[in-house]
Design a protein around this motif. Structure first.
Motif, PDB file in Angstrom:
ATOM      1  N   ILE A 123      43.666  -8.239  30.408  1.00  0.00           N
ATOM      2  CA  ILE A 123      43.684  -7.392  29.230  1.00  0.00           C
ATOM      3  C   ILE A 123      44.503  -8.058  28.129  1.00  0.00           C
ATOM      4  O   ILE A 123      45.659  -8.419  28.332  1.00  0.00           O
ATOM      5  CB  ILE A 123      44.289  -6.005  29.535  1.00  0.00           C
ATOM      6  N   VAL A 156      32.927  -0.375  28.474  1.00  0.00           N
ATOM      7  CA  VAL A 156      33.934  -1.033  29.312  1.00  0.00           C
ATOM      8  C   VAL A 156      33.498  -1.023  30.775  1.00  0.00           C
ATOM      9  O   VAL A 156      33.621  -2.038  31.477  1.00  0.00           O
ATOM     10  CB  VAL A 156      35.300  -0.361  29.146  1.00  0.00           C
ATOM     11  N   ARG A 157      32.983   0.099  31.241  1.00  0.00           N
ATOM     12  CA  ARG A 157      32.515   0.177  32.636  1.00  0.00           C
ATOM     13  C   ARG A 157      31.409  -0.850  32.894  1.00  0.00           C
ATOM     14  O   ARG A 157      31.387  -1.515  33.939  1.00  0.00           O
ATOM     15  CB  ARG A 157      31.978   1.585  32.930  1.00  0.00           C
ATOM     16  N   VAL A 207      35.209   0.085  20.829  1.00  0.00           N
ATOM     17  CA  VAL A 207      35.586   1.056  21.859  1.00  0.00           C
ATOM     18  C   VAL A 207      36.763   1.846  21.292  1.00  0.00           C
ATOM     19  O   VAL A 207      37.890   1.371  21.243  1.00  0.00           O
ATOM     20  CB  VAL A 207      35.994   0.356  23.168  1.00  0.00           C
ATOM     21  N   ILE A 265      39.026  -8.496  28.540  1.00  0.00           N
ATOM     22  CA  ILE A 265      38.794  -7.441  27.551  1.00  0.00           C
ATOM     23  C   ILE A 265      39.857  -7.547  26.468  1.00  0.00           C
ATOM     24  O   ILE A 265      41.051  -7.564  26.759  1.00  0.00           O
ATOM     25  CB  ILE A 265      38.812  -6.049  28.200  1.00  0.00           C
ATOM     26  N   SER A 309      41.476   2.726  21.256  1.00  0.00           N
ATOM     27  CA  SER A 309      40.821   1.721  22.085  1.00  0.00           C
ATOM     28  C   SER A 309      41.650   1.431  23.329  1.00  0.00           C
ATOM     29  O   SER A 309      41.123   1.394  24.447  1.00  0.00           O
ATOM     30  CB  SER A 309      40.596   0.438  21.286  1.00  0.00           C
ATOM     31  N   ILE A 352      40.422   2.185  27.279  1.00  0.00           N
ATOM     32  CA  ILE A 352      40.398   1.104  28.261  1.00  0.00           C
ATOM     33  C   ILE A 352      41.314   1.430  29.425  1.00  0.00           C
ATOM     34  O   ILE A 352      40.965   1.219  30.596  1.00  0.00           O
ATOM     35  CB  ILE A 352      40.797  -0.224  27.588  1.00  0.00           C
ATOM     36  N   ALA A 379      36.689  -5.339  22.120  1.00  0.00           N
ATOM     37  CA  ALA A 379      36.605  -3.875  22.243  1.00  0.00           C
ATOM     38  C   ALA A 379      36.980  -3.131  20.966  1.00  0.00           C
ATOM     39  O   ALA A 379      37.441  -1.999  21.022  1.00  0.00           O
ATOM     40  CB  ALA A 379      37.503  -3.408  23.396  1.00  0.00           C
ATOM     41  N   THR A 427      41.462  -7.719  36.148  1.00  0.00           N
ATOM     42  CA  THR A 427      41.027  -7.744  34.754  1.00  0.00           C
ATOM     43  C   THR A 427      42.135  -8.283  33.860  1.00  0.00           C
ATOM     44  O   THR A 427      43.287  -7.857  33.964  1.00  0.00           O
ATOM     45  CB  THR A 427      40.630  -6.332  34.285  1.00  0.00           C
ATOM     46  N   LYS A 478      33.646   4.129  26.614  1.00  0.00           N
ATOM     47  CA  LYS A 478      34.092   3.947  27.994  1.00  0.00           C
ATOM     48  C   LYS A 478      32.972   3.355  28.843  1.00  0.00           C
ATOM     49  O   LYS A 478      33.221   2.532  29.733  1.00  0.00           O
ATOM     50  CB  LYS A 478      34.571   5.278  28.563  1.00  0.00           C
ATOM     51  N   THR A 527      41.536  -6.012  22.992  1.00  0.00           N
ATOM     52  CA  THR A 527      41.694  -4.819  22.172  1.00  0.00           C
ATOM     53  C   THR A 527      42.888  -5.007  21.258  1.00  0.00           C
ATOM     54  O   THR A 527      43.401  -6.110  21.094  1.00  0.00           O
ATOM     55  CB  THR A 527      41.819  -3.561  23.064  1.00  0.00           C
TER      56      THR A 527
END
Length: 310
Positions: free
Chosen positions: A82, A41-42, A23, A52, A63, A67, A20, A80, A38, A54
Protein backbone atom coordinates in the motif's frame (compact mmCIF):
# COMPACT_ATOMS: atom_id res chain seq x y z
CA UNK A 1 2.69 -12.29 -12.34
CA UNK A 2 6.13 -10.77 -12.85
CA UNK A 3 7.31 -8.67 -9.93
CA UNK A 4 9.94 -5.98 -9.57
CA UNK A 5 11.83 -4.60 -6.61
CA UNK A 6 11.08 -1.12 -5.31
CA UNK A 7 14.32 0.83 -5.17
CA UNK A 8 16.70 -0.45 -2.51
CA UNK A 9 13.88 -1.86 -0.36
CA UNK A 10 12.63 -5.36 0.28
CA UNK A 11 9.29 -4.52 -1.36
CA UNK A 12 8.34 -6.42 -4.52
CA UNK A 13 5.34 -5.41 -6.60
CA UNK A 14 3.72 -6.59 -9.78
CA UNK A 15 4.49 -4.24 -12.65
CA UNK A 16 0.93 -3.03 -13.09
CA UNK A 17 -0.75 -1.85 -9.93
CA UNK A 18 -3.88 0.18 -9.22
CA UNK A 19 -4.01 3.95 -9.02
CA UNK A 20 -6.89 4.49 -6.61
CA UNK A 21 -7.72 8.16 -7.07
CA UNK A 22 -11.16 7.14 -8.40
CA UNK A 23 -11.76 4.95 -5.34
CA UNK A 24 -13.47 7.41 -3.04
CA UNK A 25 -11.99 10.40 -4.86
CA UNK A 26 -15.21 12.39 -4.73
CA UNK A 27 -13.32 15.67 -4.95
CA UNK A 28 -11.68 14.54 -8.20
CA UNK A 29 -14.45 12.75 -10.10
CA UNK A 30 -18.23 13.32 -10.20
CA UNK A 31 -20.82 10.69 -9.31
CA UNK A 32 -18.50 8.09 -7.79
CA UNK A 33 -19.99 5.15 -5.91
CA UNK A 34 -18.14 4.01 -2.80
CA UNK A 35 -19.35 0.45 -3.33
CA UNK A 36 -18.12 0.36 -6.91
CA UNK A 37 -14.83 1.80 -5.67
CA UNK A 38 -14.52 -1.04 -3.19
CA UNK A 39 -15.32 -3.51 -5.99
CA UNK A 40 -12.46 -1.99 -8.00
CA UNK A 41 -10.07 -2.78 -5.13
CA UNK A 42 -11.53 -6.26 -4.62
CA UNK A 43 -11.13 -6.99 -8.34
CA UNK A 44 -7.54 -5.81 -8.31
CA UNK A 45 -6.70 -8.10 -5.40
CA UNK A 46 -8.58 -11.03 -6.94
CA UNK A 47 -6.60 -10.70 -10.19
CA UNK A 48 -3.18 -10.70 -8.61
CA UNK A 49 -2.51 -6.98 -8.23
CA UNK A 50 -0.51 -6.41 -5.05
CA UNK A 51 0.33 -2.69 -5.44
CA UNK A 52 -2.32 -0.07 -4.62
CA UNK A 53 -1.59 3.65 -4.72
CA UNK A 54 -3.74 6.18 -2.86
CA UNK A 55 -3.40 9.51 -1.02
CA UNK A 56 -4.95 11.61 1.72
CA UNK A 57 -6.22 14.14 -0.83
CA UNK A 58 -8.27 11.52 -2.71
CA UNK A 59 -11.62 12.14 -1.12
CA UNK A 60 -10.11 13.72 0.94
CA UNK A 61 -9.47 10.72 3.22
CA UNK A 62 -12.19 8.56 1.69
CA UNK A 63 -9.94 6.56 -0.65
CA UNK A 64 -7.76 5.41 2.24
CA UNK A 65 -10.84 4.50 4.26
CA UNK A 66 -12.38 2.37 1.51
CA UNK A 67 -9.11 0.57 0.81
CA UNK A 68 -8.72 -0.13 4.53
CA UNK A 69 -12.21 -1.62 4.65
CA UNK A 70 -11.53 -3.94 1.71
CA UNK A 71 -8.17 -5.09 3.06
CA UNK A 72 -9.80 -5.90 6.40
CA UNK A 73 -12.73 -7.82 4.89
CA UNK A 74 -10.53 -9.80 2.47
CA UNK A 75 -7.68 -10.49 4.87
CA UNK A 76 -5.22 -9.47 2.13
CA UNK A 77 -3.22 -6.83 4.00
CA UNK A 78 -0.01 -8.83 4.48
CA UNK A 79 0.37 -9.59 0.78
CA UNK A 80 -0.47 -6.10 -0.48
CA UNK A 81 1.89 -3.16 -0.92
CA UNK A 82 0.00 0.00 0.00
CA UNK A 83 1.33 3.39 -1.04
CA UNK A 84 -0.19 6.60 0.23
CA UNK A 85 0.77 10.26 0.28
CA UNK A 86 0.38 13.47 2.25
CA UNK A 87 1.30 17.14 2.03
CA UNK A 88 -2.07 18.88 1.88
CA UNK A 89 -3.82 20.58 4.79
CA UNK A 90 -6.84 22.85 4.99
CA UNK A 91 -6.52 26.24 6.67
CA UNK A 92 -9.30 28.86 6.61
CA UNK A 93 -10.81 27.40 3.48
CA UNK A 94 -7.49 27.16 1.67
CA UNK A 95 -5.55 24.06 0.67
CA UNK A 96 -1.91 24.46 1.68
CA UNK A 97 1.11 22.20 1.32
CA UNK A 98 3.16 21.25 4.38
CA UNK A 99 6.32 19.10 4.45
CA UNK A 100 7.28 19.89 8.03
CA UNK A 101 8.43 16.88 10.05
CA UNK A 102 5.63 17.36 12.60
CA UNK A 103 2.96 17.44 9.89
CA UNK A 104 4.33 14.38 8.11
CA UNK A 105 4.44 12.38 11.37
CA UNK A 106 0.87 13.41 12.10
CA UNK A 107 -0.17 12.46 8.57
CA UNK A 108 1.36 9.00 8.76
CA UNK A 109 -0.47 8.23 11.99
CA UNK A 110 -3.76 9.50 10.51
CA UNK A 111 -3.29 7.35 7.39
CA UNK A 112 -2.58 4.29 9.52
CA UNK A 113 -5.98 4.70 11.19
CA UNK A 114 -7.86 5.21 7.95
CA UNK A 115 -6.16 2.24 6.31
CA UNK A 116 -6.75 0.10 9.44
CA UNK A 117 -3.16 -1.08 9.48
CA UNK A 118 -0.12 -0.77 11.73
CA UNK A 119 2.33 -0.02 8.90
CA UNK A 120 2.37 1.67 5.50
CA UNK A 121 4.52 0.06 2.83
CA UNK A 122 5.35 3.22 0.89
CA UNK A 123 4.71 6.75 2.12
CA UNK A 124 5.21 9.72 -0.20
CA UNK A 125 5.55 13.43 0.37
CA UNK A 126 2.85 14.25 -2.16
CA UNK A 127 4.01 17.75 -3.17
CA UNK A 128 6.91 19.93 -2.07
CA UNK A 129 6.13 22.96 0.06
CA UNK A 130 7.95 26.27 -0.22
CA UNK A 131 9.89 26.33 3.04
CA UNK A 132 10.79 22.95 4.52
CA UNK A 133 14.29 21.65 3.71
CA UNK A 134 13.62 18.48 1.79
CA UNK A 135 16.29 16.43 3.57
CA UNK A 136 14.67 17.33 6.91
CA UNK A 137 11.27 16.20 5.65
CA UNK A 138 12.69 12.90 4.41
CA UNK A 139 14.67 12.57 7.65
CA UNK A 140 11.40 12.56 9.59
CA UNK A 141 10.12 9.74 7.41
CA UNK A 142 13.41 7.89 7.89
CA UNK A 143 12.77 7.88 11.64
CA UNK A 144 9.28 6.48 11.06
CA UNK A 145 10.83 3.81 8.85
CA UNK A 146 13.23 2.88 11.67
CA UNK A 147 10.20 2.58 13.98
CA UNK A 148 8.50 0.20 11.54
CA UNK A 149 5.58 2.52 10.76
CA UNK A 150 6.56 2.81 7.09
CA UNK A 151 8.69 0.51 4.95
CA UNK A 152 9.77 2.80 2.13
CA UNK A 153 10.07 6.54 1.49
CA UNK A 154 8.79 8.31 -1.59
CA UNK A 155 8.54 11.83 -2.93
CA UNK A 156 6.15 13.03 -5.60
CA UNK A 157 6.15 16.00 -7.98
CA UNK A 158 9.67 17.04 -6.96
CA UNK A 159 11.95 18.85 -9.39
CA UNK A 160 15.43 17.46 -9.98
CA UNK A 161 16.92 19.94 -7.49
CA UNK A 162 14.29 19.13 -4.86
CA UNK A 163 14.86 15.43 -5.42
CA UNK A 164 18.59 15.77 -4.95
CA UNK A 165 18.06 17.74 -1.74
CA UNK A 166 15.54 15.17 -0.50
CA UNK A 167 17.98 12.35 -1.27
CA UNK A 168 20.95 14.05 0.40
CA UNK A 169 21.34 11.11 2.79
CA UNK A 170 20.31 8.44 0.28
CA UNK A 171 16.95 7.78 1.97
CA UNK A 172 14.59 8.23 -0.99
CA UNK A 173 13.32 4.94 -2.43
CA UNK A 174 10.73 6.10 -4.98
CA UNK A 175 9.86 9.13 -7.09
CA UNK A 176 6.37 9.54 -8.52
CA UNK A 177 5.83 12.21 -11.17
CA UNK A 178 3.82 12.84 -14.30
CA UNK A 179 5.24 11.05 -17.32
CA UNK A 180 3.78 9.80 -20.55
CA UNK A 181 4.64 9.72 -24.22
CA UNK A 182 3.25 13.23 -24.65
CA UNK A 183 4.98 14.67 -21.59
CA UNK A 184 8.56 13.41 -21.46
CA UNK A 185 10.35 16.17 -19.58
CA UNK A 186 11.62 13.86 -16.83
CA UNK A 187 13.75 12.01 -19.37
CA UNK A 188 16.26 14.88 -19.48
CA UNK A 189 17.59 14.93 -15.90
CA UNK A 190 15.28 13.14 -13.50
CA UNK A 191 15.27 9.63 -14.97
CA UNK A 192 19.07 9.49 -15.35
CA UNK A 193 19.36 10.52 -11.69
CA UNK A 194 16.84 7.95 -10.44
CA UNK A 195 18.64 5.21 -12.37
CA UNK A 196 21.99 6.27 -10.97
CA UNK A 197 20.66 6.39 -7.40
CA UNK A 198 18.57 3.19 -7.64
CA UNK A 199 15.38 5.14 -6.98
CA UNK A 200 12.29 3.55 -8.48
CA UNK A 201 10.25 5.78 -10.78
CA UNK A 202 6.47 5.38 -10.84
CA UNK A 203 4.72 7.60 -13.41
CA UNK A 204 1.24 8.96 -13.06
CA UNK A 205 -1.08 9.95 -15.93
CA UNK A 206 0.55 7.26 -18.14
CA UNK A 207 -2.34 7.53 -20.61
CA UNK A 208 -2.37 11.36 -20.56
CA UNK A 209 -5.89 11.63 -19.13
CA UNK A 210 -7.13 9.11 -21.71
CA UNK A 211 -5.62 10.76 -24.78
CA UNK A 212 -3.18 7.87 -25.23
CA UNK A 213 -5.95 5.32 -24.73
CA UNK A 214 -7.12 5.58 -28.33
CA UNK A 215 -10.78 6.35 -27.63
CA UNK A 216 -10.94 10.00 -28.76
CA UNK A 217 -11.54 11.47 -32.22
CA UNK A 218 -11.25 14.97 -33.66
CA UNK A 219 -14.91 15.48 -32.76
CA UNK A 220 -14.47 14.63 -29.07
CA UNK A 221 -15.34 17.43 -26.64
CA UNK A 222 -14.40 17.85 -23.00
CA UNK A 223 -16.13 19.62 -20.13
CA UNK A 224 -13.68 18.81 -17.36
CA UNK A 225 -10.07 19.79 -16.71
CA UNK A 226 -9.05 18.40 -20.09
CA UNK A 227 -10.75 21.37 -21.75
CA UNK A 228 -7.92 23.58 -20.43
CA UNK A 229 -5.14 21.05 -21.00
CA UNK A 230 -2.88 22.13 -23.89
CA UNK A 231 -2.64 18.52 -25.06
CA UNK A 232 -6.38 18.62 -25.83
CA UNK A 233 -6.54 21.98 -27.57
CA UNK A 234 -6.59 22.99 -31.22
CA UNK A 235 -3.84 21.85 -33.54
CA UNK A 236 -1.95 20.16 -30.71
CA UNK A 237 -4.93 17.88 -30.09
CA UNK A 238 -5.10 16.93 -33.77
CA UNK A 239 -1.35 16.24 -33.92
CA UNK A 240 -1.59 14.06 -30.81
CA UNK A 241 -4.48 12.11 -32.31
CA UNK A 242 -2.33 11.52 -35.38
CA UNK A 243 0.42 10.04 -33.24
CA UNK A 244 -2.10 7.80 -31.48
CA UNK A 245 -3.30 6.55 -34.86
CA UNK A 246 0.24 5.47 -35.71
CA UNK A 247 0.35 3.46 -32.49
CA UNK A 248 -3.04 1.99 -33.41
CA UNK A 249 -1.39 0.36 -36.44
CA UNK A 250 1.11 -1.38 -34.18
CA UNK A 251 -1.67 -2.38 -31.79
CA UNK A 252 -3.81 -3.79 -34.59
CA UNK A 253 -0.97 -6.02 -35.76
CA UNK A 254 -0.79 -7.43 -32.24
CA UNK A 255 -4.56 -7.67 -31.79
CA UNK A 256 -4.22 -5.35 -28.83
CA UNK A 257 -5.65 -2.02 -27.78
CA UNK A 258 -3.72 1.22 -28.09
CA UNK A 259 -3.67 1.64 -24.31
CA UNK A 260 -2.13 -1.81 -23.86
CA UNK A 261 0.67 -1.03 -26.30
CA UNK A 262 1.38 2.33 -24.65
CA UNK A 263 1.55 0.78 -21.18
CA UNK A 264 3.72 -2.04 -22.50
CA UNK A 265 6.12 0.53 -23.99
CA UNK A 266 6.63 2.15 -20.59
CA UNK A 267 7.54 -1.22 -19.11
CA UNK A 268 10.41 -1.51 -21.60
CA UNK A 269 12.01 1.61 -20.10
CA UNK A 270 14.82 0.78 -17.63
CA UNK A 271 13.75 3.72 -15.46
CA UNK A 272 10.19 2.54 -14.87
CA UNK A 273 9.60 -0.24 -12.36
CA UNK A 274 5.81 -0.20 -12.11
CA UNK A 275 2.70 1.49 -13.48
CA UNK A 276 -0.42 2.51 -11.58
CA UNK A 277 -3.19 3.11 -14.13
CA UNK A 278 -6.46 4.13 -12.56
CA UNK A 279 -9.87 2.52 -12.87
CA UNK A 280 -13.40 3.66 -12.13
CA UNK A 281 -14.94 0.24 -12.75
CA UNK A 282 -13.83 -3.33 -12.05
CA UNK A 283 -13.66 -4.26 -15.73
CA UNK A 284 -11.12 -1.48 -16.29
CA UNK A 285 -8.81 -3.11 -13.75
CA UNK A 286 -8.89 -6.37 -15.69
CA UNK A 287 -8.40 -4.55 -18.99
CA UNK A 288 -5.30 -2.71 -17.74
CA UNK A 289 -3.65 -6.04 -16.94
CA UNK A 290 -3.80 -7.04 -20.62
CA UNK A 291 -0.83 -4.74 -21.18
CA UNK A 292 1.32 -7.43 -19.58
CA UNK A 293 0.49 -9.74 -22.48
CA UNK A 294 1.89 -7.33 -25.09
CA UNK A 295 5.48 -8.06 -26.10
CA UNK A 296 7.07 -5.32 -28.19
CA UNK A 297 9.99 -5.99 -30.51
CA UNK A 298 13.02 -3.67 -30.45
CA UNK A 299 11.83 -2.27 -33.79
CA UNK A 300 8.36 -1.49 -32.38
CA UNK A 301 9.85 0.08 -29.25
CA UNK A 302 11.99 2.34 -31.41
CA UNK A 303 9.11 3.19 -33.72
CA UNK A 304 6.90 4.32 -30.84
CA UNK A 305 9.74 6.37 -29.43
CA UNK A 306 10.22 8.15 -32.76
CA UNK A 307 6.50 8.82 -33.21
CA UNK A 308 6.40 10.82 -29.99
CA UNK A 309 9.78 12.48 -30.41
CA UNK A 310 8.51 14.20 -33.54
Amino acid sequence: MEQTRIGKTDLYVNRIGLGANAVGGHNLFPNLSDEIGKDVVRTALAHGINFIDTAFIYGPERSEELIGEVLKETGRRSGTVIATKAAHKFVDGQTLKDNSPAFLVESVHASLKRLQTDYIDLFYIHFPDESTPKDEAVGALHKLKAEGLIRAIGVSNFSIDQLKEANKDGYVDVLQSEYNLLRRGVEEAILPYTEEQNISFVPYFPLASGLLGGAYTKDSTFQDGRAKNPLFQGEAFLRNLGKVEQVREIAAAKQAEVAHVVLAWYLTRPSIDALIPGAKRPEQVINNLKALEVKLTPEEIGAIDRIFQA
